[in-house]
Design a protein around this motif. Structure first.
Motif, PDB file in Angstrom:
ATOM      1  N   LYS A 119       5.229   2.627  21.180  1.00 44.71           N
ATOM      2  CA  LYS A 119       4.665   4.122  20.386  1.00 44.71           C
ATOM      3  C   LYS A 119       5.294   4.306  19.163  1.00 44.71           C
ATOM      4  O   LYS A 119       6.647   3.311  18.489  1.00 44.71           O
ATOM      5  CB  LYS A 119       5.140   5.513  21.197  1.00 44.71           C
ATOM      6  N   THR A 120       4.375   4.844  18.144  1.00 44.71           N
ATOM      7  CA  THR A 120       4.950   5.160  17.154  1.00 44.71           C
ATOM      8  C   THR A 120       5.075   6.518  16.635  1.00 44.71           C
ATOM      9  O   THR A 120       4.040   7.075  17.183  1.00 44.71           O
ATOM     10  CB  THR A 120       4.858   4.695  15.810  1.00 44.71           C
ATOM     11  N   SER A 121       4.820   7.320  16.002  1.00 42.91           N
ATOM     12  CA  SER A 121       5.358   8.616  15.131  1.00 42.91           C
ATOM     13  C   SER A 121       3.448   8.319  14.467  1.00 42.91           C
ATOM     14  O   SER A 121       3.515   7.125  12.997  1.00 42.91           O
ATOM     15  CB  SER A 121       5.941   9.233  14.210  1.00 42.91           C
ATOM     16  N   LEU A 122       2.455   9.147  13.291  1.00 40.83           N
ATOM     17  CA  LEU A 122       1.488   8.961  12.843  1.00 40.83           C
ATOM     18  C   LEU A 122       1.757   9.912  11.598  1.00 40.83           C
ATOM     19  O   LEU A 122       1.766  11.041  12.103  1.00 40.83           O
ATOM     20  CB  LEU A 122       0.966   8.984  13.156  1.00 40.83           C
ATOM     21  N   ASP A 123       1.267   9.686  10.344  1.00 42.37           N
ATOM     22  CA  ASP A 123       0.966  10.925   9.434  1.00 42.37           C
ATOM     23  C   ASP A 123      -0.094  11.083   9.381  1.00 42.37           C
ATOM     24  O   ASP A 123      -1.151  10.215   9.218  1.00 42.37           O
ATOM     25  CB  ASP A 123       1.302  10.540   7.737  1.00 42.37           C
ATOM     26  N   ILE A 124      -1.324  11.848   9.447  1.00 45.05           N
ATOM     27  CA  ILE A 124      -2.485  12.300   9.263  1.00 45.05           C
ATOM     28  C   ILE A 124      -2.501  13.163   7.726  1.00 45.05           C
ATOM     29  O   ILE A 124      -1.576  14.063   7.072  1.00 45.05           O
ATOM     30  CB  ILE A 124      -3.268  12.848  10.255  1.00 45.05           C
ATOM     31  N   GLY A 125      -3.730  13.420   7.301  1.00 45.22           N
ATOM     32  CA  GLY A 125      -3.726  14.085   5.899  1.00 45.22           C
ATOM     33  C   GLY A 125      -4.871  15.253   6.355  1.00 45.22           C
ATOM     34  O   GLY A 125      -5.894  14.796   6.996  1.00 45.22           O
ATOM     35  N   LYS A 126      -4.753  16.192   5.428  1.00 49.29           N
ATOM     36  CA  LYS A 126      -5.975  17.112   6.008  1.00 49.29           C
ATOM     37  C   LYS A 126      -6.563  17.375   4.200  1.00 49.29           C
ATOM     38  O   LYS A 126      -5.761  17.690   3.162  1.00 49.29           O
ATOM     39  CB  LYS A 126      -4.803  18.567   5.979  1.00 49.29           C
ATOM     40  N   ARG A 199      -2.157   0.928   4.670  1.00 49.07           N
ATOM     41  CA  ARG A 199      -1.837   0.100   3.724  1.00 49.07           C
ATOM     42  C   ARG A 199      -3.255  -0.798   4.062  1.00 49.07           C
ATOM     43  O   ARG A 199      -3.713  -1.331   2.625  1.00 49.07           O
ATOM     44  CB  ARG A 199      -0.985  -1.101   4.320  1.00 49.07           C
ATOM     45  N   THR A 200      -4.481  -0.253   4.880  1.00 48.05           N
ATOM     46  CA  THR A 200      -5.117  -1.314   4.802  1.00 48.05           C
ATOM     47  C   THR A 200      -7.054  -0.143   3.586  1.00 48.05           C
ATOM     48  O   THR A 200      -6.608   0.764   4.856  1.00 48.05           O
ATOM     49  CB  THR A 200      -5.595  -1.176   6.690  1.00 48.05           C
ATOM     50  N   ILE A 201      -6.988  -0.626   3.672  1.00 52.29           N
ATOM     51  CA  ILE A 201      -8.714  -0.280   3.139  1.00 52.29           C
ATOM     52  C   ILE A 201     -10.221  -1.377   3.750  1.00 52.29           C
ATOM     53  O   ILE A 201      -9.988  -2.635   3.055  1.00 52.29           O
ATOM     54  CB  ILE A 201      -8.722   0.368   1.006  1.00 52.29           C
ATOM     55  N   GLY A 202     -11.051  -0.444   4.132  1.00 53.35           N
ATOM     56  CA  GLY A 202     -11.881  -1.736   4.234  1.00 53.35           C
ATOM     57  C   GLY A 202     -12.855  -2.598   5.493  1.00 53.35           C
ATOM     58  O   GLY A 202     -12.990  -3.834   4.916  1.00 53.35           O
ATOM     59  N   PRO A 209       0.335  -2.389   0.115  1.00 54.14           N
ATOM     60  CA  PRO A 209       0.792  -2.542   1.210  1.00 54.14           C
ATOM     61  C   PRO A 209       2.891  -1.586   0.587  1.00 54.14           C
ATOM     62  O   PRO A 209       3.668  -1.972   1.976  1.00 54.14           O
ATOM     63  CB  PRO A 209       2.207  -3.662  -0.011  1.00 54.14           C
ATOM     64  N   GLU A 210       3.056  -1.001   0.158  1.00 55.80           N
ATOM     65  CA  GLU A 210       3.622   0.315   0.275  1.00 55.80           C
ATOM     66  C   GLU A 210       3.734   0.976   1.272  1.00 55.80           C
ATOM     67  O   GLU A 210       4.715   1.985   1.652  1.00 55.80           O
ATOM     68  CB  GLU A 210       4.321   1.337  -1.055  1.00 55.80           C
ATOM     69  N   ALA A 211       2.547   1.606   1.965  1.00 60.29           N
ATOM     70  CA  ALA A 211       1.929   2.710   2.174  1.00 60.29           C
ATOM     71  C   ALA A 211       2.671   2.162   4.398  1.00 60.29           C
ATOM     72  O   ALA A 211       2.000   1.041   4.556  1.00 60.29           O
ATOM     73  CB  ALA A 211       0.750   2.545   2.176  1.00 60.29           C
ATOM     74  N   LYS A 212       2.541   3.176   4.480  1.00 59.39           N
ATOM     75  CA  LYS A 212       3.814   2.871   6.112  1.00 59.39           C
ATOM     76  C   LYS A 212       2.684   4.041   6.810  1.00 59.39           C
ATOM     77  O   LYS A 212       2.519   5.467   6.102  1.00 59.39           O
ATOM     78  CB  LYS A 212       4.543   3.509   6.251  1.00 59.39           C
ATOM     79  N   ASN A 213       2.844   4.271   7.864  1.00 53.31           N
ATOM     80  CA  ASN A 213       2.546   5.344   8.670  1.00 53.31           C
ATOM     81  C   ASN A 213       2.233   6.081   9.255  1.00 53.31           C
ATOM     82  O   ASN A 213       1.983   6.855   9.207  1.00 53.31           O
ATOM     83  CB  ASN A 213       2.198   4.310  10.318  1.00 53.31           C
ATOM     84  N   ASN A 214       4.172   6.428   8.360  1.00 55.80           N
ATOM     85  CA  ASN A 214       5.102   7.653   9.050  1.00 55.80           C
ATOM     86  C   ASN A 214       6.074   7.418   7.877  1.00 55.80           C
ATOM     87  O   ASN A 214       7.126   8.338   8.502  1.00 55.80           O
ATOM     88  CB  ASN A 214       5.432   7.532  10.416  1.00 55.80           C
ATOM     89  N   ASP A 215       5.804   7.999   6.819  1.00 60.78           N
ATOM     90  CA  ASP A 215       6.339   7.433   5.436  1.00 60.78           C
ATOM     91  C   ASP A 215       6.362   9.148   5.337  1.00 60.78           C
ATOM     92  O   ASP A 215       6.581   9.226   3.583  1.00 60.78           O
ATOM     93  CB  ASP A 215       6.333   6.531   4.237  1.00 60.78           C
ATOM     94  N   GLY A 216       5.281   9.362   4.998  1.00 57.37           N
ATOM     95  CA  GLY A 216       5.376  11.490   4.695  1.00 57.37           C
ATOM     96  C   GLY A 216       4.796  11.498   3.349  1.00 57.37           C
ATOM     97  O   GLY A 216       4.532  12.646   2.516  1.00 57.37           O
ATOM     98  N   ASN A 217       3.929  10.109   3.103  1.00 62.60           N
ATOM     99  CA  ASN A 217       3.352  10.010   1.360  1.00 62.60           C
ATOM    100  C   ASN A 217       1.600   9.800   1.889  1.00 62.60           C
ATOM    101  O   ASN A 217       0.710   9.302   2.688  1.00 62.60           O
ATOM    102  CB  ASN A 217       3.701   8.614   0.968  1.00 62.60           C
ATOM    103  N   LEU A 218       0.997  10.392   0.697  1.00 64.11           N
ATOM    104  CA  LEU A 218      -0.417  10.469   0.748  1.00 64.11           C
ATOM    105  C   LEU A 218      -0.166   9.064  -0.532  1.00 64.11           C
ATOM    106  O   LEU A 218       0.534   9.343  -1.406  1.00 64.11           O
ATOM    107  CB  LEU A 218      -0.752  11.285   0.347  1.00 64.11           C
ATOM    108  N   TYR A 219      -1.197   8.737  -0.835  1.00 65.02           N
ATOM    109  CA  TYR A 219      -1.163   7.294  -2.234  1.00 65.02           C
ATOM    110  C   TYR A 219      -2.184   7.472  -3.047  1.00 65.02           C
ATOM    111  O   TYR A 219      -3.581   7.794  -1.903  1.00 65.02           O
ATOM    112  CB  TYR A 219      -1.346   5.941  -1.530  1.00 65.02           C
TER     113      TYR A 219
END
Length: 297
Positions: A119-126, A199-202, A209-219
C-alpha cells in the motif's frame, strides 16, 4: 469482519471485465471475509457505489475498468470523512495511474500479483467540484486526443491518442490563457495546457519524471507555441522528460491555481480522458488523500 467492494465496468477492456471479475473476486476472497461485486450500467454508477461503500464502512473498494471507471470510484471516495482503502485492476487503453503505481497492465497478472500488504498514499486533484487522479488537459491538441472514439481505442490502443495528437500539431490554433498559480498571475499563449499528478501521460512513462504519487504537488506544463514550427520544437523536450521550463515548454510544480481563457472559445477540457467542466477552472491538490494498493517496485 473485513469487507471489500469490487466495482466492475462490464464494457471496459473490450468487454473483458466479465472474463476477469470472477478471478478478481476469488483473489480478493483470500484477503477479505466478504467480497461484494457491483456492476456499473451507466455513467456515475461507480461514483455512487464507491460512496455507498464508504458510508457502509467497507474496508476496501476496488475498481475494474479503464481510467474513467477509476476516476469515478475515486470521486465517490474523495468527499467522505471515512475513506476505504482503494485498489484497481486496469482494463482500459491507457491506465496511467496503474502504470505509475507499478500495477501490471495485463489484467490476469494484475489480479494474480495483488498483495494486500503493498500500500501507499495517493494525492488526488480537485478541479472545480470534480476530482482527477492523473491529468487535466486544455487546448486544441488535448481536444483532438480526447476525441478518439471507443472503436479506435480498442483497435489501436494508446497509438490512437498519439495519431490524433500528431494530426492536431499541424492545426495553427492556439489560445490566450490567464494562469494564477499559487498566487502569481501569468499570461500565456498556447495550444496545450496540461496539469498532471503523476509521471505518466497517455501511457508514456517518465514524461514528468519529478512527479510522485504522494508528493503533494500538481505539475503544470504548457507549450510555448505560436506556430507549427514551435510545436515541433517541443517534441524532443517532451520525449526526454520535462523537469524544468525550456525555450519550448513551460513547467511549474504548484499546489493551487486557476485557469481562464481570454477568447470566447468553445473549449472542453479533458479530465482523466473524459470531458470535464467548462472554463474557468480552479485546481488544488489533496495531499495523500487516499491509501491505495500498489504493485511491486
Amino acid at each position: 469482519m473485513k469487507k471489500a467492494v469490487l466495482i466492475v465496468n462490464p464494457s471496459s477492456g473490450n468487454e473483458e471485465a466479465k472474463k476477469y471479475s470472477g478471478q478478481a473476486r476469488k483473489k480478493l476472497e483470500q484477503f477479505f471475509d466478504e467480497v461484494e461485486v457491483r456492476e456499473t450500467e451507466k455513467g456515475g454508477d461507480a461514483t455512487k457505489f464507491a460512496r455507498e461503500a464508504a458510508e457502509a464502512k467497507a474496508d476496501s473498494v476496488f475498481a475494474m475498468g479503464g481510467d474513467g471507471t477509476v476516476n469515478e470510484a475515486i470521486s465517490g471516495l474523495a468527499e467522505q470523512d471515512y475513506r476505504p482503502k482503494f485498489g484497481f485492476f486496469p482494463l482500459g487503453t491507457v491506465n496511467d495511474l496503474g502504470r505509475s503505481l507499478n500495477i501490471p497492465m495485463d489484467p490476469k497478472e494484475a489480479i494474480a500479483s495483488f498483495d494486500s500488504e503493498r500500500k501507499t498514499s495517493l494525492d488526488i486533484g480537485k478541479i472545480n467540484e470534480d476530482y482527477f487522479m492523473n491529468i487535466v488537459s486544455v487546448g486544441s491538441i488535448p481536444e483532438a486526443i480526447s476525441d478518439v472514439d471507443v472503436e479506435e481505442k480498442t483497435k489501436f490502443g494508446k497509438l490512437a491518442y498519439f495519431v490524433n495528437g500528431v494530426k492536431e500539431v499541424f492545426n495553427d490554433e492556439n489560445y490566450h490563457f490567464t494562469l494564477e498559480i499559487d498566487g502569481e498571475k501569468t499570461e500565456i499563449e498556447s495550444s496545450a495546457v496540461v496539469i498532471v499528478l503523476t509521471r505518466t501521460i497517455g501511457g508514456f512513462t517518465h514524461i514528468v519524471p519529478e512527479a510522485k504519487n504522494n508528493d503533494g504537488n500538481l505539475y503544470l506544463l504548457y507549450l510555448k507555441d505560436q506556430s507549427i514550427t514551435d510545436r515541433l520544437k517541443s517534441v524532443p523536450d517532451i520525449i526526454k522528460g520535462v523537469d524544468q521550463s525550456t525555450e519550448n515548454i513551460g513547467y511549474t510544480p504548484f499546489k493551487e491555481g486557476r485557469l481562464t481563457v481570454k477568447e470566447d472559445a468553445d473549449l472542453h477540457p479533458s479530465v482523466d480522458g473524459d470531458e470535464g467542466p467548462e472554463l474557468p477552472l480552479s485546481f488544488k491538490v489533496l495531499p495523500q488523500h487516499l491509501e491505495v494498493y500498489c504493485g511491486a517496485e
